[in-house]
Design an enzyme around this catalytic site. Structure first.
Site, PDB file in Angstrom:
ATOM      1  CG  ASP A  43      42.725  35.254  71.501  1.00 31.14           C
ATOM      2  OD1 ASP A  43      42.563  34.828  72.627  1.00 31.14           O
ATOM      3  OD2 ASP A  43      43.573  36.210  71.402  1.00 31.14           O
ATOM      4  CB  SER A  44      42.725  29.881  73.599  1.00 33.34           C
ATOM      5  OG  SER A  44      41.274  29.543  73.742  1.00 33.34           O
ATOM      6  CG  ASP A  82      38.982  36.133  72.510  1.00 31.32           C
ATOM      7  OD1 ASP A  82      37.986  36.597  73.299  1.00 31.32           O
ATOM      8  OD2 ASP A  82      39.684  35.330  72.815  1.00 31.32           O
ATOM      9  CE  LYS A 112      37.511  36.557  76.121  1.00 30.79           C
ATOM     10  NZ  LYS A 112      38.956  36.733  75.944  1.00 30.79           N
ATOM     11  CD  GLU A 114      43.814  39.375  75.318  1.00 29.26           C
ATOM     12  OE1 GLU A 114      44.872  40.048  75.497  1.00 29.26           O
ATOM     13  OE2 GLU A 114      43.663  38.104  74.993  1.00 29.26           O
ATOM     14  CD  GLU A 182      43.774  34.182  80.785  1.00 26.73           C
ATOM     15  OE1 GLU A 182      42.991  34.553  79.982  1.00 26.73           O
ATOM     16  OE2 GLU A 182      44.505  33.643  80.303  1.00 26.73           O
TER      17      GLU A 182
HETATM   18  N1  LIG Z   1      45.166  25.467  76.893  1.00 28.60           N
HETATM   19  C1  LIG Z   1      45.151  26.673  77.163  1.00 28.60           C
HETATM   20  N2  LIG Z   1      44.540  27.015  78.368  1.00 28.60           N
HETATM   21  C2  LIG Z   1      44.232  28.292  78.608  1.00 28.60           C
HETATM   22  O1  LIG Z   1      43.608  28.729  79.741  1.00 28.60           O
HETATM   23  C3  LIG Z   1      45.010  29.285  77.958  1.00 28.60           C
HETATM   24  C4  LIG Z   1      45.681  29.010  76.609  1.00 28.60           C
HETATM   25  N3  LIG Z   1      45.462  27.426  76.489  1.00 28.60           N
HETATM   26  N4  LIG Z   1      45.993  29.849  75.762  1.00 28.60           N
HETATM   27  C5  LIG Z   1      45.804  31.279  75.991  1.00 28.60           C
HETATM   28  C6  LIG Z   1      45.636  31.614  77.364  1.00 28.60           C
HETATM   29  C7  LIG Z   1      47.033  31.348  78.018  1.00 28.60           C
HETATM   30  N5  LIG Z   1      46.794  31.042  79.209  1.00 28.60           N
HETATM   31  C8  LIG Z   1      47.870  30.497  80.415  1.00 28.60           C
HETATM   32  C9  LIG Z   1      48.786  29.811  80.044  1.00 28.60           C
HETATM   33  C10 LIG Z   1      49.572  29.275  80.959  1.00 28.60           C
HETATM   34  C11 LIG Z   1      49.257  29.811  82.372  1.00 28.60           C
HETATM   35  C12 LIG Z   1      50.358  29.374  83.348  1.00 28.60           C
HETATM   36  O2  LIG Z   1      51.361  28.423  83.155  1.00 28.60           O
HETATM   37  N6  LIG Z   1      50.420  29.831  84.555  1.00 28.60           N
HETATM   38  C13 LIG Z   1      51.337  29.322  85.682  1.00 28.60           C
HETATM   39  C14 LIG Z   1      51.037  30.373  86.792  1.00 28.60           C
HETATM   40  C15 LIG Z   1      52.030  31.599  86.617  1.00 28.60           C
HETATM   41  C16 LIG Z   1      52.394  32.156  87.926  1.00 28.60           C
HETATM   42  O3  LIG Z   1      52.524  31.680  88.944  1.00 28.60           O
HETATM   43  O4  LIG Z   1      52.432  33.345  88.020  1.00 28.60           O
HETATM   44  C17 LIG Z   1      50.508  28.155  86.350  1.00 28.60           C
HETATM   45  O5  LIG Z   1      51.422  27.508  86.786  1.00 28.60           O
HETATM   46  O6  LIG Z   1      49.255  27.747  86.280  1.00 28.60           O
HETATM   47  C18 LIG Z   1      48.302  30.621  82.705  1.00 28.60           C
HETATM   48  C19 LIG Z   1      47.355  31.175  81.486  1.00 28.60           C
HETATM   49  C20 LIG Z   1      45.449  31.047  79.367  1.00 28.60           C
HETATM   50  N7  LIG Z   1      44.907  30.615  78.035  1.00 28.60           N
HETATM   51  C1  LIG Z   2      41.102  32.016  78.278  1.00 24.16           C
HETATM   52  C2  LIG Z   2      39.788  32.539  77.731  1.00 24.16           C
HETATM   53  C3  LIG Z   2      39.322  33.671  78.472  1.00 24.16           C
HETATM   54  C4  LIG Z   2      40.285  33.428  76.309  1.00 24.16           C
HETATM   55  O1  LIG Z   2      40.351  34.598  75.985  1.00 24.16           O
HETATM   56  C5  LIG Z   2      40.647  32.401  75.220  1.00 24.16           C
HETATM   57  O2  LIG Z   2      40.159  31.154  75.120  1.00 24.16           O
HETATM   58  O3  LIG Z   2      41.251  32.937  74.146  1.00 24.16           O
HETATM   59 MG   LIG Z   3      41.275  35.041  74.165  1.00 19.36          MG
END
Ligand SMILES: Nc1nc(=O)c2c([nH]1)NC[C@@H]1CN(c3ccc(C(=O)N[C@@H](CCC(=O)O)C(=O)O)cc3)CN21
Ligand SMILES: CC(C)C(=O)C(=O)O
Ligand SMILES: [Mg+2]
Length: 277
Positions: A43-44, A82, A112, A114, A182
């Site tokens: 669903d991303s 998803d 899938k 959540e 994740e």
């Molecule tokens: N392009 C993209 N990649 C992804 O992996 C993803 C999406 N979109 N959209 C749905 C979710 C959202 N996701 C995300 C989005 C942002 C972070 C993020 O910015 N994390 C911080 C860490 C924050 C912390 O330290 O607690 C980082 O710096 O990576 C993580 C997962 C993973 N999924």
């Molecule tokens: C990041 C993965 C695990 C996901 O759920 C998605 O792409 O939607």
């Molecule tokens: Mg997802």
């Protein structure tokens, strides 16, 4: 094609499962040709292909539309779709009907879901009982981003880590075939991976998981501006793509395109006579 028992065998033999998302026909074909073990229609897609700023606006219809394109492009690959935001939280009947509709219409191999709430666990077990394989998803569950307070690493305290282990066990017990973890600290992901007999598939959960998953557009750094820390981009050609598109536009303006080789012709005498010409 992968299946539940091959997946378990891979875990036992420490052969890592390689999963990537795909959202359309060409990405599915390329992923299949790269020999990925599993494709996730995540669903991303709401964020990377539809331009929303979370996965919350994504609908059952969106998942079916993209899921169908992916299974047409990757006929020999295990495809997981998803279930989107709130499509499995209103009631068990509603969850089962949505799951059935997505599974039947997309021709996917699994769904899938959540989280590990009571209704989610019941949905996992009832879908499984009905013949639909289910993958679980714990840690950062983006559909709950506003409850979690942002896209943050999960399971960083003793309480939340303990809860995640219990949730993982409950998901396995409900019949799930695999579990996505994740944004989870490596040490906790390792513990969960060791305790479960089903494979864990990590995204930002370290190398100890039984498999890895990344978002297609992140792997290719295609159209995404900021990459999360856990992403390794394997290609970086946004500038080349941009410059190719700009060259096309310029050539149209300058009348440098199309050329003779891009053009169809017929003999002049076959052209209609138009009075006044
Ligand atoms: N392009 C993209 N990649 C992804 O992996 C993803 C999406 N979109 N959209 C749905 C979710 C959202 N996701 C995300 C989005 C942002 C972070 C993020 O910015 N994390 C911080 C860490 C924050 C912390 O330290 O607690 C980082 O710096 O990576 C993580 C997962 C993973 N999924
Ligand atoms: C990041 C993965 C695990 C996901 O759920 C998605 O792409 O939607
Ligand atoms: Mg997802």
């Amino acid at each position: 094609m992968l299946n539940r028992s091959k997946m378990m065998k891979m875990k036992q033999e420490n052969e890592k499962i390689a999963m990537i998302t795909a959202y359309d026909f060409p990405s599915a074909k390329l992923a299949e040709a790269a020999d990925v073990d599993m494709i996730l229609v995540g669903d991303s897609l709401g964020m990377v292909v539809l331009g929303y700023d979370s996965t919350i606006p994504v609908t059952v219809e969106d998942m079916i539309h993209h899921g169908k394109a992916v299974t047409r492009g990757a006929k020999d690959t295990f495809v997981v779709v998803d279930m989107p935001f709130m499509s499995y939280h209103v009631s068990i009947e509603d969850a089962l009907r949505n799951g059935m509709e997505i599974y039947q219409k997309t021709n996917a191999q699994a769904l899938k879901l959540e989280g590990a709430g009571e209704l989610v666990l019941e949905t996992i077990s009832r879908l499984t009982e009905g013949g639909i394989p289910v993958v679980g998803h714990l840690g950062l569950t983006p559909q709950s981003v506003n409850v979690l307070g942002g896209y943050k690493v999960q399971g960083k305290s003793k309480e939340t880590a303990t809860q995640m282990i219990q949730d993982a066990l409950a998901i396995e017990k409900s019949g799930a075939i695999a579990l996505v973890l994740e944004c989870v600290p490596r040490e906790l992901a390792d513990m969960i991976s060791q305790r479960l007999s089903i494979p864990t598939i990590g995204i930002g959960a370290g190398a100890g998981c039984d498999g890895q998953v990344l978002v297609y557009h992140d792997v290719l750094k295609y159209g995404v501006e900021r990459l999360p820390k856990f992403v390794k981009p394997y290609l970086d050609n946004n500038e080349e793509i941009q410059s190719a598109l700009s060259t096309y536009v310029q050539e149209v303006k300058q009348q440098a395109f199309p050329e003779e080789q891009h053009t169809f012709t017929i003999d002049k005498h076959l052209l209609p006579d138009i009075k006044g010409d």
